[in-house]
Design an enzyme around this catalytic site. Sequence first.
Site, PDB file in Angstrom:
ATOM      1  N   GLU A   1      -0.340  -9.821  -0.408  1.00 35.47           N
ATOM      2  CA  GLU A   1      -1.664 -10.207  -0.318  1.00 35.47           C
ATOM      3  C   GLU A   1      -2.462 -10.016  -1.792  1.00 35.47           C
ATOM      4  O   GLU A   1      -3.448 -11.128  -1.818  1.00 35.47           O
ATOM      5  CB  GLU A   1      -2.180  -9.347   0.502  1.00 35.47           C
ATOM      6  CG  GLU A   1      -1.716  -9.428   1.905  1.00 35.47           C
ATOM      7  CD  GLU A   1      -1.882  -8.282   2.945  1.00 35.47           C
ATOM      8  OE1 GLU A   1      -1.811  -7.108   2.615  1.00 35.47           O
ATOM      9  OE2 GLU A   1      -2.245  -8.489   4.157  1.00 35.47           O
TER      10      GLU A   1
ATOM     11  N   GLY B   1       0.325  -5.519   0.815  1.00 34.92           N
ATOM     12  CA  GLY B   1      -0.628  -5.295   0.090  1.00 34.92           C
ATOM     13  C   GLY B   1      -0.330  -6.100  -1.217  1.00 34.92           C
ATOM     14  O   GLY B   1      -1.181  -6.636  -1.882  1.00 34.92           O
TER      15      GLY B   1
ATOM     16  N   ALA C   1       0.969  -1.157  -0.078  1.00 36.91           N
ATOM     17  CA  ALA C   1       0.008  -0.071   0.079  1.00 36.91           C
ATOM     18  C   ALA C   1       0.871   1.146  -0.143  1.00 36.91           C
ATOM     19  O   ALA C   1       1.999   1.282   0.374  1.00 36.91           O
ATOM     20  CB  ALA C   1      -0.867   0.026   1.188  1.00 36.91           C
TER      21      ALA C   1
ATOM     22  N   GLU D   1       4.929  -5.530   6.795  1.00 34.95           N
ATOM     23  CA  GLU D   1       4.078  -4.267   7.606  1.00 34.95           C
ATOM     24  C   GLU D   1       4.831  -3.961   8.976  1.00 34.95           C
ATOM     25  O   GLU D   1       4.550  -2.724   9.676  1.00 34.95           O
ATOM     26  CB  GLU D   1       2.602  -4.655   7.661  1.00 34.95           C
ATOM     27  CG  GLU D   1       2.032  -4.501   6.298  1.00 34.95           C
ATOM     28  CD  GLU D   1       1.808  -5.836   5.932  1.00 34.95           C
ATOM     29  OE1 GLU D   1       3.053  -6.575   5.777  1.00 34.95           O
ATOM     30  OE2 GLU D   1       1.440  -5.999   4.575  1.00 34.95           O
TER      31      GLU D   1
HETATM   32  N1  DAK Z   1       4.375   3.201  -1.005  1.00 36.53           N
HETATM   33  C1  DAK Z   1       4.891   4.425  -1.493  1.00 36.53           C
HETATM   34  N2  DAK Z   1       5.895   4.450  -2.185  1.00 36.53           N
HETATM   35  C2  DAK Z   1       6.810   3.560  -2.308  1.00 36.53           C
HETATM   36  C3  DAK Z   1       6.499   2.115  -1.778  1.00 36.53           C
HETATM   37  C4  DAK Z   1       5.372   2.278  -1.085  1.00 36.53           C
HETATM   38  N3  DAK Z   1       4.715   1.064  -0.453  1.00 36.53           N
HETATM   39  N4  DAK Z   1       7.426   1.582  -1.911  1.00 36.53           N
HETATM   40  C5  DAK Z   1       8.464   2.153  -2.787  1.00 36.53           C
HETATM   41  N5  DAK Z   1       7.836   3.453  -2.706  1.00 36.53           N
HETATM   42  C6  DAK Z   1       8.703   4.586  -3.466  1.00 36.53           C
HETATM   43  C7  DAK Z   1       9.787   5.029  -2.924  1.00 36.53           C
HETATM   44  O1  DAK Z   1       9.495   6.020  -1.816  1.00 36.53           O
HETATM   45  C8  DAK Z   1      10.616   5.496  -3.942  1.00 36.53           C
HETATM   46  O2  DAK Z   1      10.071   6.907  -4.394  1.00 36.53           O
HETATM   47  P1  DAK Z   1      11.019   7.980  -4.448  1.00 36.53           P
HETATM   48  O3  DAK Z   1      11.858   8.181  -3.440  1.00 36.53           O
HETATM   49  O4  DAK Z   1      11.875   7.762  -5.665  1.00 36.53           O
HETATM   50  O5  DAK Z   1      10.083   9.181  -4.850  1.00 36.53           O
HETATM   51  C9  DAK Z   1      10.554   4.622  -4.886  1.00 36.53           C
HETATM   52  O6  DAK Z   1       9.205   4.052  -4.766  1.00 36.53           O
HETATM   53  C10 DAK Z   1      11.607   3.482  -5.196  1.00 36.53           C
HETATM   54  O7  DAK Z   1      11.680   2.892  -4.116  1.00 36.53           O
HETATM   55  P2  DAK Z   1      13.257   2.752  -3.365  1.00 36.53           P
HETATM   56  O8  DAK Z   1      13.946   3.839  -3.664  1.00 36.53           O
HETATM   57  O9  DAK Z   1      13.037   2.517  -1.905  1.00 36.53           O
HETATM   58  O10 DAK Z   1      13.557   1.500  -4.191  1.00 36.53           O
HETATM   59  P3  DAK Z   1      14.439   0.227  -3.305  1.00 36.53           P
HETATM   60  O11 DAK Z   1      14.731  -0.358  -4.660  1.00 36.53           O
HETATM   61  O12 DAK Z   1      15.835   1.047  -2.935  1.00 36.53           O
HETATM   62  O13 DAK Z   1      13.649  -0.421  -2.497  1.00 36.53           O
HETATM   63  C11 DAK Z   1      11.784  -1.716  -1.606  1.00 36.53           C
HETATM   64  C12 DAK Z   1      12.720  -1.119  -2.882  1.00 36.53           C
HETATM   65  C13 DAK Z   1      10.567  -2.211  -2.043  1.00 36.53           C
HETATM   66  C14 DAK Z   1      12.748  -2.360  -0.694  1.00 36.53           C
HETATM   67  C15 DAK Z   1      11.523  -0.468  -0.922  1.00 36.53           C
HETATM   68  O14 DAK Z   1      11.070   0.626  -1.649  1.00 36.53           O
HETATM   69  C16 DAK Z   1      10.361  -0.555   0.372  1.00 36.53           C
HETATM   70  O15 DAK Z   1      10.834  -1.094   1.301  1.00 36.53           O
HETATM   71  N6  DAK Z   1       9.036  -0.222   0.110  1.00 36.53           N
HETATM   72  C17 DAK Z   1       8.266  -0.293   1.153  1.00 36.53           C
HETATM   73  C18 DAK Z   1       7.799  -1.858   1.148  1.00 36.53           C
HETATM   74  C19 DAK Z   1       6.717  -1.996   2.388  1.00 36.53           C
HETATM   75  O16 DAK Z   1       6.770  -1.629   3.373  1.00 36.53           O
HETATM   76  N7  DAK Z   1       5.573  -2.298   1.741  1.00 36.53           N
HETATM   77  C20 DAK Z   1       4.484  -2.485   2.706  1.00 36.53           C
HETATM   78  C21 DAK Z   1       3.491  -1.249   2.915  1.00 36.53           C
HETATM   79  S1  DAK Z   1       2.260  -1.742   3.902  1.00 36.53           S
HETATM   80  C22 DAK Z   1      -4.874  -2.049   5.093  1.00 36.53           C
HETATM   81  C23 DAK Z   1      -4.656  -3.140   4.411  1.00 36.53           C
HETATM   82  C24 DAK Z   1      -3.677  -3.401   3.681  1.00 36.53           C
HETATM   83  C25 DAK Z   1      -2.666  -2.414   3.833  1.00 36.53           C
HETATM   84  C26 DAK Z   1      -2.672  -1.653   4.488  1.00 36.53           C
HETATM   85  C27 DAK Z   1      -4.129  -1.005   5.210  1.00 36.53           C
HETATM   86  N8  DAK Z   1      -6.173  -1.868   5.888  1.00 36.53           N
HETATM   87  C28 DAK Z   1      -7.060  -3.067   5.713  1.00 36.53           C
HETATM   88  C29 DAK Z   1      -6.476  -0.728   6.267  1.00 36.53           C
HETATM   89  C30 DAK Z   1      -1.150  -2.829   3.185  1.00 36.53           C
HETATM   90  C31 DAK Z   1      -0.179  -2.344   4.103  1.00 36.53           C
HETATM   91  C32 DAK Z   1       1.165  -2.308   3.169  1.00 36.53           C
HETATM   92  O17 DAK Z   1       1.180  -2.799   2.052  1.00 36.53           O
END
Ligand code: DAK
Length: 260
Positions: free
Chosen positions: A114, A111, A67, A134
Site C-alpha cells: 500500500e 501496508g 504492518a 491480510e
Molecule cells: N510484522 C512483524 N514481523 C515480521 C513481519 C511483519 N509484517 N514480516 C516478517 N516479520 C519478521 C518475522 O517474524 C521474522 O522475525 P524473527 O522470527 O526473525 O524474529 C523476520 O521478520 C523474518 O521473517 P521470516 O523468517 O518470516 O522470513 P521469510 O523469508 O521466511 O518469510 C515473509 C518472509 C515476508 C513471507 C514472511 O515473513 C511473512 O509472511 N510476513 C508477514 C507478511 C504479512 O502478512 N504482511 C501483512 C501484514 S498485515 C491498518 C492499516 C494497514 C494495516 C493494518 C492496519 N489500519 C487502518 C488499522 C496493514 C496490515 C498489514 O500489513
Amino acid sequence: MSHTPEFIQVRTEGRVGIVTIHRPKQLNALNDQLIDELVATLQAFDADDNIGCTIVTGNEKAFAAGADIGAMASYTFADVYKTEYITRNWDAIRGIRKPIIAAVSGFALGGGCELAMLCDFIIAADNAKFGQPEIKLGIIPGAGGTQRLPRAVGKAKAMDMVLTGRMMNAEEAERAGLVSRVVPLDKLMDEALGAALTICNYSLPSVMAAKETVNRAFEGGLSDGVMFERRLFHALFATADQKEGMAAFVEKRAPNFQHL
Ligand code: DAK
C-alpha cells in the site's frame, strides 16, 4: 525532523531526497513511529527548495513486509479506531506535491504494498514480490489496498490477490501495470536515481502540475480530469520556465529552468 529517526535513513543526492526504510530484522515491518518518521521526512523534503523528487526504498530482502503483526496482534477495535492505527497520518503522504518514486526490492506486502502504491510510481527489482496477504490474518487491507490495487491492475487480479493472499512477482507486476519498470536488483537504485534526477532537471511547477493532473485521472472522472488538465496547462504559460523551455527548444539549446 527535530531528532534522528530510528526506523528510516535519510540522505540526499543532488536534488533527490532518499528515504530508506530500516527495520531489517523485522523485514521493515511498519509501525506508527516509522510512518511518523517517514511522513515528517517527506514533508520536510516537500518544503525544501533544494529537493525536486524523493525516492522511498527498503533493503534487498524487503521494501516492507506490512504492518508489524506482533504489535498489532493484541489490539482491539477501540485501540485501532481511536488512534487511527497506522493510517493516522498516512493520508498526509497523498498531500506531498513533489514526485515520490518507490524503489522496491524484495517483499512489498500488506501496508508495504500500500505504501509503494501511494508513491507516484514504482520501479521494481527483479526479486520484488507484491501482495495483500491480510486475509490470512483475518483482516483486509486497511491503508488503500482494496482501492489502489484494482485501479492499478484491474478487478480480476486485485480480487485474486486480496482474496487468496498470493504474491505477484516483479514480472507479473510489470505486465499488470503495477510497476513502471523492472531492473536487475543491483541496478535498482541507479535506475531510480536516474529517473529522479531526470525529473529534478525539469521545471518544478510543471512537474508538480503533471503529478496533480495524473492523480486526477486516477481518482476522478474523465470530464473533470480533462478540465483540470486544461486549466493547469493554461496556467503553466504564466511561468518563466515555460518561456525558457520553449525558447531553448527554438534556439536549439538545453533549457535552464529556475523552477519559477
Ligand atoms: N510484522 C512483524 N514481523 C515480521 C513481519 C511483519 N509484517 N514480516 C516478517 N516479520 C519478521 C518475522 O517474524 C521474522 O522475525 P524473527 O522470527 O526473525 O524474529 C523476520 O521478520 C523474518 O521473517 P521470516 O523468517 O518470516 O522470513 P521469510 O523469508 O521466511 O518469510 C515473509 C518472509 C515476508 C513471507 C514472511 O515473513 C511473512 O509472511 N510476513 C508477514 C507478511 C504479512 O502478512 N504482511 C501483512 C501484514 S498485515 C491498518 C492499516 C494497514 C494495516 C493494518 C492496519 N489500519 C487502518 C488499522 C496493514 C496490515 C498489514 O500489513
